[in-house]
Scaffold this active site. Sequence first.
Site, PDB file in Angstrom:
ATOM      1  N   TYR A   1      12.996  -2.850 -55.039  1.00  0.00           N
ATOM      2  CA  TYR A   1      14.509  -2.876 -54.873  1.00  0.00           C
ATOM      3  C   TYR A   1      15.154  -4.153 -54.692  1.00  0.00           C
ATOM      4  CZ  TYR A   1      19.236  -1.867 -53.006  1.00  0.00           C
ATOM      5  OH  TYR A   1      20.533  -1.652 -52.675  1.00  0.00           O
TER       6      TYR A   1
ATOM      7  N   ASP B   1      11.626 -12.593 -53.838  1.00  0.00           N
ATOM      8  CA  ASP B   1      12.976 -11.887 -53.284  1.00  0.00           C
ATOM      9  C   ASP B   1      12.438 -11.507 -51.862  1.00  0.00           C
ATOM     10  OD1 ASP B   1      14.988 -10.445 -52.294  1.00  0.00           O
ATOM     11  OD2 ASP B   1      15.051  -8.888 -53.878  1.00  0.00           O
TER      12      ASP B   1
ATOM     13  N   LYS C   1      19.453 -10.430 -44.958  1.00  0.00           N
ATOM     14  CA  LYS C   1      19.491  -9.581 -43.808  1.00  0.00           C
ATOM     15  C   LYS C   1      19.233 -10.652 -42.574  1.00  0.00           C
ATOM     16  CE  LYS C   1      17.577  -5.417 -46.175  1.00  0.00           C
ATOM     17  NZ  LYS C   1      18.359  -4.725 -46.264  1.00  0.00           N
TER      18      LYS C   1
HETATM   19  C1  LIG Z   1      14.248  -6.938 -51.372  1.00  0.00           C
HETATM   20  C2  LIG Z   1      15.517  -6.872 -51.412  1.00  0.00           C
HETATM   21  N1  LIG Z   1      16.581  -7.268 -52.216  1.00  0.00           N
HETATM   22  C3  LIG Z   1      17.775  -7.324 -52.033  1.00  0.00           C
HETATM   23  C4  LIG Z   1      18.236  -6.527 -51.471  1.00  0.00           C
HETATM   24  C5  LIG Z   1      19.599  -6.272 -51.394  1.00  0.00           C
HETATM   25  O1  LIG Z   1      20.440  -6.667 -50.087  1.00  0.00           O
HETATM   26  P1  LIG Z   1      21.956  -6.338 -49.880  1.00  0.00           P
HETATM   27  O2  LIG Z   1      21.920  -5.056 -49.221  1.00  0.00           O
HETATM   28  O3  LIG Z   1      22.231  -7.608 -48.839  1.00  0.00           O
HETATM   29  O4  LIG Z   1      22.772  -6.399 -51.027  1.00  0.00           O
HETATM   30  C6  LIG Z   1      17.567  -5.630 -50.480  1.00  0.00           C
HETATM   31  C7  LIG Z   1      18.224  -4.848 -49.519  1.00  0.00           C
HETATM   32  O5  LIG Z   1      17.756  -4.090 -48.773  1.00  0.00           O
HETATM   33  C8  LIG Z   1      16.225  -5.951 -50.494  1.00  0.00           C
HETATM   34  O6  LIG Z   1      15.486  -5.229 -49.601  1.00  0.00           O
END
Ligand SMILES: Cc1ncc(COP(=O)(O)O)c(C=O)c1O
Length: 441
Positions: free
Chosen positions: A152, A254, A281
């Site tokens: 994700y 990521d 986060k």
């Molecule tokens: C690995 C990863 N990338 C991107 C995101 C997206 O972040 P946001 O919810 O701040 O858009 C998340 C959200 O859980 C994530 O776990």
Amino acid sequence: MSLDRFSRQYEARTPRSKALHARAVKVMPGGNSRTTTFFDPYPFYAARGEGARIWDVDGVERLDFNGNYTSLILGHAPPEVVKAIQEAAALGASFPAPTEHEVRLAEILTQRIPSMETVRFANSGTEATMNAVRVARAFTGRHKIAKFEGAYHGTHDWVMVSVTPDLALAGSRKRPKPVAGSAGIPPAVLKHVVVLPWNDPDACEKTLVREADSLAALLVDPLLGIGGVLPPAPGFLERLREVTARRGILLIFDEVISFRVAPGGAQERFGVRPDLTTLGKIIGGGLPVGAFGGQADVMAAFDPRGGRGRISHGGTFNANPLTMAAGVATLEALTPERYRQLDLLGERLRSGMTALLRRLKRPGQVSGVGSLFCLHWTKKRLTDYRSSRPEDPGQPLRVFMGLLNHGVLLTQRGLGCCSAAMAEADVDGFVAALEGVLQSD
Ligand SMILES: Cc1ncc(COP(=O)(O)O)c(C=O)c1O
């Protein structure tokens, strides 16, 4: 115990949340603005949080192992972060101008993450991965991206592909087919996304080499966080690094979730240097945030000096002072000692749960790294998205609801985390609550 019975118990304890949800459905589809946190019959409405605990509007107290999906590494309302936000807010909530807080947070992040030579801020992890993908395309002149099945990376079109695909549509394990993760994603997107199997270096190398001439980037969550915290097999990330470097594909880590596993994130923990990194986060101290950065020559596409920026990156609230100040206060509180403490809590929790599952002879397993963990309801060896799917698809939600009734908040899919506000007794409390749930299941 059945989900229905757990749900009835939950409803009996949460009448105010039920009433709020009845109001909400009149003005929002399903009463909801965040699909992730919705569950039937309705989510509880939060009233406040303090340290390791969260209270709902009915006054029910729960131990919080969700931590707003791993964002709240210091727990709820840590005094140093509250103070930083209050002081920044008193001077004005946002400006059409940068502030010193932004420079400070950028300095802290680039010091902690050597691969991040320069960085820019946004308001979410979604925006961070969207911009990282865009700059990779601009830099390489190629248009496809590769990502892992089960990973994700937020909610924009390019990454909402094969997140939790139906295996009937997903092709073979070694060469997964891209599957749209939402209605409304145009078929053109699927032609530009290459999907790879996690922890299978030979299959990944084959596909990466075959697609290399059109691949701008490989997007990797080094822990497959939301996909179940499945750590990379020894040598896997190194192999991805080697293949992408050889074929001119940018490697994007990521680290929106995985940044919490070490002062310099998973890339420090595993010793692999990506070209670009995305964050979110924890770096916003509980406020909305995203960041992306890396190699200075790649990031130079955003440099607006003299009107030469090749990518325009606007955003009314990018690098807003409240978020930046909260992020600085959070990262300053995260000393090496705090990381050691978080690791110990995570280890205690994982071993406590593993011993419990063995004692109760349940087909469950616990994965994780540092303060992150995920409960899996399968006996299969955990390697990738496919192997981690629950044997009984209803089990994760039953456990989630059961835990809510036993005073513990997890995520619906079984992902959780410890916070620095927790003590060993809290971790042991989780294991006791899980035992209560499983005994009644
Ligand atoms: C690995 C990863 N990338 C991107 C995101 C997206 O972040 P946001 O919810 O701040 O858009 C998340 C959200 O859980 C994530 O776990």
